[in-house]
Every structure is written in structure tokens, then in C-alpha cells.
Design a protein around this motif. Structure first.
Motif, short mmCIF file in Angstrom:
data_model
loop_
_atom_site.label_atom_id
_atom_site.label_comp_id
_atom_site.label_asym_id
_atom_site.label_seq_id
_atom_site.Cartn_x
_atom_site.Cartn_y
_atom_site.Cartn_z
N TRP A 22 0.82 -1.00 -0.02
CA TRP A 22 0.16 -0.43 0.14
C TRP A 22 0.84 1.36 0.31
CZ3 TRP A 22 -4.73 0.45 -1.07
CH2 TRP A 22 -5.52 1.48 -0.30
N PHE A 23 1.67 1.69 0.89
CA PHE A 23 2.87 2.66 1.20
C PHE A 23 4.29 2.18 0.01
CE2 PHE A 23 0.37 2.31 5.53
CZ PHE A 23 -0.17 3.32 5.01
N ASN A 59 -0.23 6.97 -0.55
CA ASN A 59 -0.88 6.74 -0.08
C ASN A 59 -0.67 7.44 2.08
OD1 ASN A 59 -2.47 5.51 -1.66
ND2 ASN A 59 -1.55 3.97 -1.38
N ASN A 78 -0.16 9.52 5.12
CA ASN A 78 -0.99 10.86 5.54
C ASN A 78 0.17 11.96 5.87
OD1 ASN A 78 -2.30 12.57 7.25
ND2 ASN A 78 -2.83 10.99 8.46
N GLU A 94 -5.55 -3.36 9.39
CA GLU A 94 -5.39 -3.04 8.09
C GLU A 94 -5.22 -4.19 7.14
OE1 GLU A 94 -4.43 -1.51 10.21
OE2 GLU A 94 -6.09 0.50 10.09
N TRP A 111 -1.62 4.61 8.73
CA TRP A 111 -3.35 4.04 8.05
C TRP A 111 -4.02 5.05 7.48
CZ3 TRP A 111 -2.34 -0.05 4.69
CH2 TRP A 111 -1.24 -1.20 5.09
N SER A 127 -6.12 6.86 4.97
CA SER A 127 -5.75 5.40 3.46
C SER A 127 -7.45 5.49 3.67
CB SER A 127 -5.09 4.46 4.11
OG SER A 127 -3.89 5.10 3.79
#
Ligand SMILES: [Zn+2]
Length: 364
Positions: A219-220, A226, A228, A289, A351, A354
């Protein structure tokens, strides 16, 4: 797969998490981790032994098993929970005794440099290749697992947590595993294309080495995808390091294959906010997650529902030798911005912010 629903296995396995406890109970505890896992549909968690003190002797192991048993009772978990025992250059006799416990899935190898620097916290680890070979023989004999944190401490000392450091260790792991054919190995939290390709090649030669993929590498990435923007970048620091976008994309491309030797572990590793900032510690909270990320990527890349089930449960069940129920439940997928907390908000959750698809129970 219907558009906004998904079938998930009744038993979802997180192959890698850090329950802390002992002297680090302020970070999180086994019970806290299991209760967060439960909320996030994970019903079996596998705990790592790099605790403080480390789980490298039978006394600490038995203490940890009591904590696991108590947490299981309090949370009314019907499934057995598991852990790995820490391999060191001096505890082979204890490793053999530990492997006889039902809850001990296998041995965990954290590479150690000649001067005693480990790739993780504390002093746990292995330096001598003869220890590794003996460990591989032990797990094969007891039909258990050899899990390795692939990073080379010598290279880390020279150039940091580079791809080079990970790949050199993966090469060493494959070369040792090939000397003990049949020994089952988990290559923990693989972060880059090169490592994954080396393992895929070894798998083709018949070596049972499984690639463990973690939600954060899917995801990252090190390019800030993605992330924050309101959070300090330290909240995206983990070991192994996040790599560039091409590596994230390559790892994601492994999800829809039919490879049975790919498993998903959260590598949930929470630190309280202040400690994470001040100590620049590596490790992300991530078990809540794990399932949403796989659901989100499954929808985005049209991964079959069957494959999602294999990734979240069946592959790990088969490889790790964990017997599970083969039942399913259907869930609605809710598109929402992550606002979950870890350890009652003591841990900053990278997260947050996201946009993920969260499975929610379908009311009867
Ligand atoms: Zn870990």
C-alpha cells in the motif's frame, strides 16, 4: 464476486505479529493485539519472539504461552494462537524442546553481525551458519517452520537498510535451505522485487520457501504513496524498509497469481507515538488493515474471491500446518477513510486517512 460483497474465510490467519507484552506491555500486549485482530476478522495470529526479554528459553516461552492462553480465554477465541521460538547460537537444545509445543509453529532467525548487532531490537539473533543449518534440520525433523527476517547486518552497518542488504540475506537463506531439502522456510516481510524473484526461482527448483507479503509494502512505498501528509515520515519507517513504487507494484502483481507459496502477515509492530518519534523506531501497526488492504486490492485488480481466500487463509494454513475451518462468511464492503486506533490511541496509526474497503457483516 458480487460488486460490493466478498466471501471471506471464517478463519483468517495473520502469519506475523508482535504482541510485545513482558517489559514492553506499554507498547501493546498479546491480549490487545488479539482483540484488535478479532475486530479486523483475523482469528489466528502468529507472534514473533523478539520480545523483551526474548523468547529464546523455555521459561520465557512458558510465560508467553500462559499470556496467550489467558488472552484466548478472555476474548473467547476458539482457535489456537501461535508463536515462533527465537533461534540463537547457544540454544539449540531448547529449540528442540520448544518445537514439541503445539503452539510453537517453528523457529525464527534474526541475523546477527560478528559484533553482536542484531537486525531487530535487543540481542536476539544468529551469527553462525552452522546454527542455521542445525535449525533447518530441527524444523524438518519436527515438521515445523523456519522463519527468517531477511536483512544482512554487515551491509546495514555500511550502507543502511538497502535492497542490497535484504537481497544478500535472501541469497544466503536460499543457499542454506537448499542444503536441507524439504525444510519449510518463510521469508518474512519481503519488500522488493529482487528478493521476491530470487525466491520464486528457488520455488521453481522445488524449495519450499514461502514469500510473506505485508499490507504496508502493498500500500505504501518510499515515494510517499498513500502516506498521510499530516504525519511525520517516521510513522512509515519499518524493517525491512519501504522501497520505491516499482517494488510495491511488483509485490501487488504477485497477489493474483496462483502461487500457493505466498502468504500474508501483518507484521503488526506498534510503538507509542512519542517513543516512535524520539527513538525513530521501525515498525507499523497494521493488523487491522491487513484484510481491508487485500479486499481493496482485490477489487481494484479484479483478483478472484477464491484467490483472496487462499491469500488470507488457505495458503498459510497449508504451509504452516494449521488446521482450520473451511467455512465462509459473506461481507458487505464499505468504502471509508481509515480512522482506526491502536492500543486505545497510544499508537499513531499511519493508515489513518487511507481510503480502504472494509468488510462489514451482512445483517440476516
Ligand atoms: Zn516482524
Amino acid at each position: 464476486m458480487q460488486k460490493n460483497t466478498i466471501c471471506l474465510p471464517e478463519t483468517i490467519i495473520d502469519t506475523h505479529c508482535h504482541g510485545r507484552d513482558l517489559k514492553q506491555a506499554y507498547k501493546t500486549t498479546i491480549r490487545q493485539t488479539l482483540s484488535e485482530a478479532l475486530e479486523a476478522l483475523i482469528s489466528i495470529s502468529v507472534f514473533m519472539p523478539n520480545t523483551l526479554p526474548a523468547i529464546t528459553n523455555l521459561m520465557i516461552l512458558q510465560h508467553q504461552l500462559r499470556l496467550l492462553g489467558n488472552a484466548r480465554k478472555k476474548l473467547c477465541l476458539k482457535n489456537q494462537q501461535y508463536g515462533h521460538f527465537g533461534l540463537t547460537d547457544r540454544n539449540l537444545v531448547e529449540c528442540e524442546a520448544a518445537l514439541k509445543f503445539r503452539e510453537v509453529l517453528g523457529l525464527k532467525d534474526y541475523p546477527l553481525s560478528a559484533d553482536g548487532t542484531t537486525v531487530t531490537t535487543g540481542t536476539i539473533g544468529v551469527f553462525d551458519p552452522r546454527t542455521r543449518l542445525a535449525g533447518l534440520h530441527l524444523v524438518r525433523q519436527h515438521r515445523k517452520i523456519y522463519a527468517r527476517h531477511c536483512d544482512n547486518p554487515g551491509i546495514i552497518a555500511r550502507e543502511g537498510h538497502t535492497i542490497n542488504a535484504e537481497v544478500a540475506d535472501v541469497e544466503d537463506m536460499i543457499s542454506l535451505a537448499s542444503q536441507v531439502p524439504g525444510a519449510k522456510v518463510v521469508a518474512c516481510h519481503i519488500s522488493c522485487r529482487e528478493s521476491a524473484e530470487l525466491i520464486l526461482k528457488a520455488q521453481k527448483k522445488g524449495l519450499p520457501i514461502t514469500i510473506e507479503l505485508c499490507p504496508h509494502y502493498l500500500w505504501f512505498d518510499s515515494e510517499g504513496t498513500n502516506w498521510n501528509p499530516d504525519l511525520d515520515p517516521v510513522f512509515y519507517k519499518c524493517f525491512n524498509s519501504l522501497r520505491g513504487g516499482e517494488h510495491r507494484e511488483f509485490l501487488v502483481s504477485l497477489l493474483p497469481t496462483d502461487n500457493p507459496w505466498i502468504i500474508i502477515g501483518s507484521d503488526n509492530a506498534p510503538h507509542p507515538t512519542q517513543e516512535k518519534i524520539q527513538g525513530k523506531l521501525g515498525g507499523l501497526p497494521s493488523n487491522q488493515e491487513m484484510v481491508p488492504v487485500i479486499c481493496t486490492l482485490a477489487k481494484k485488480y479484479k483478483i478472484s474471491n477464491h484467490r483472496v481466500v487462499e491469500l488470507l487463509s488457505w495458503n498459510a494454513s497449508r504451509f504452516l500446518g494449521i488446521r482450520i475451518s473451511k467455512k465462509f462468511n459473506r461481507y458487505r464492503l464499505i468504502d471509508k477513510i481509515d480512522d482506526l486506533a491502536y492500543n486505545n490511541g497510544i499508537v499513531t496509526n499511519p493508515w489513518n486517512g487511507s481510503r480502504l474497503l472494509f468488510p462489514a457483516a451482512i445483517e440476516a
